[in-house]
Design an enzyme around this catalytic site. Structure first.
Site, PDB file in Angstrom:
ATOM      1  N   TYR A 205      -2.284  -0.096  10.136  1.00 14.50           N
ATOM      2  CA  TYR A 205      -2.333  -0.555   8.747  1.00 14.50           C
ATOM      3  C   TYR A 205      -1.045  -0.173   8.014  1.00 14.50           C
ATOM      4  CZ  TYR A 205      -3.982  -1.220   3.961  1.00 14.50           C
ATOM      5  OH  TYR A 205      -4.105  -1.633   2.663  1.00 14.50           O
TER       6      TYR A 205
ATOM      7  N   SER B  30       0.846  -1.198   0.000  1.00 13.95           N
ATOM      8  CA  SER B  30       0.000   0.000   0.000  1.00 13.95           C
ATOM      9  C   SER B  30       0.873   1.236   0.000  1.00 13.95           C
ATOM     10  CB  SER B  30      -0.909   0.027   1.237  1.00 13.95           C
ATOM     11  OG  SER B  30      -1.636   1.241   1.302  1.00 13.95           O
TER      12      SER B  30
END
Length: 269
Positions: A143, A130
């Site tokens: 995250y 990501s």
């Protein structure tokens, strides 16, 4: 012979888009889902049961592919979960679960496929990380950490497996129009919490970004580019121009200046 491809988390979102696209390109594609029998939709590729946090399910899925196809050419580690919340108020068990799925899970699958790829004297592993893994984002810190850990580990793993003819690459997506927000763990916005207003506003902004995100077929096209490359790059970034540019800014700006940009973007100052 057609390349045999395994995509973890292939029943929805980016994984589904990649599976459908590669199936159209005449690859032999297998996807995975924790509960494929519950999927009402018919996909153009085979879905196998797998939970990346349970090694037996990984071994069973890979054994099925090897038994049917005799080889496994490409692994795309896509399965993952989202998690948001103030770090202070995020339950430790949820933090552990995020790392189990987003970090230990892909490592589990890589460990399981590598002996087969080594016997074949070649293979390709693509890890979906990501853009959030390149920076600590407010209320997405856990995250970001899981994806950053996978990015860095892949850099090391890639060098270790190069001698066996096995290639590895990371793809860091930005925001894409998928259902990831629906399956994300949200630490609750607590009444009386010192983070209530800031976190609540940031949560609304994050969900809006996903809803207005890019088409996940862009990710599928980059995966295909990597599969057809003789020498894949280590890192790929896919997403909106400003999201990709944010990585460049982090590299060139002083830390506090970059932090102030994030604070202003998330309306935290």
């Amino acid at each position: 012979m057609s390349k045999v491809i395994l995509i973890t988390g292939g029943s929805s979102g980016i994984g589904k888009a990649i599976g459908c696209y590669l199936s159209e390109k005449q690859y032999t594609v297998y996807g995975t889902s924790r509960n494929p029998s519950k999927l009402a939709e018919t996909l153009p590729f085979t879905l196998l049961p797998m939970d990346v946090t349970i090694p037996e399910t990984i071994d069973n899925a890979i054994a099925t592919i090897i038994s049917s196809e005799g080889k496994l050419d490409v692994l795309i580690n896509n399965a993952g979960i989202g998690i948001t919340g103030p770090v202070e108020e995020t339950p430790t068990e949820e933090i552990r679960q995020a790392f189990e799925t987003n970090f230990y899970g892909p490592i589990n699958v890589m460990k399981a496929v590598l002996p087969h790829m080594r016997r074949q004297k070649g293979g390709l592993i693509v890890n979906i990380t990501s853009i959030a893994g390149y920076m600590g984002l407010p209320y997405r810190g856990i995250y970001s950490a899981t994806k950053a850990a996978l990015e860095i580990t892949t850099e090391a793993f890639r060098m270790e497996t190069k001698q066996f003819g096995i290639q590895m690459a990371n793809i860091a997506p930005g925001d894409f129009a998928t259902n990831i927000a629906a399956g994300r763990y949200h630490a609750p916005v607590l009444e009386g919490s010192p983070y209530k207003e800031a976190y609540g506003n940031t949560l609304e902004m994050m969900n809006a970004h996903v809803d207005a995100g890019e088409n996940p077929v862009q990710m599928a096209k980059v995966v295909h580019e990597i599969i057809t490359s003789n020498s894949p790059k280590i890192h790929y970034k896919v997403g909106a121009r400003m999201q990709k540019f944010s990585i460049v800014l982090k590299r060139i700006l002083p830390d506090k200046m970059y932090e102030n940009i994030l604070l202003k973007h998330y309306k935290l100052k």
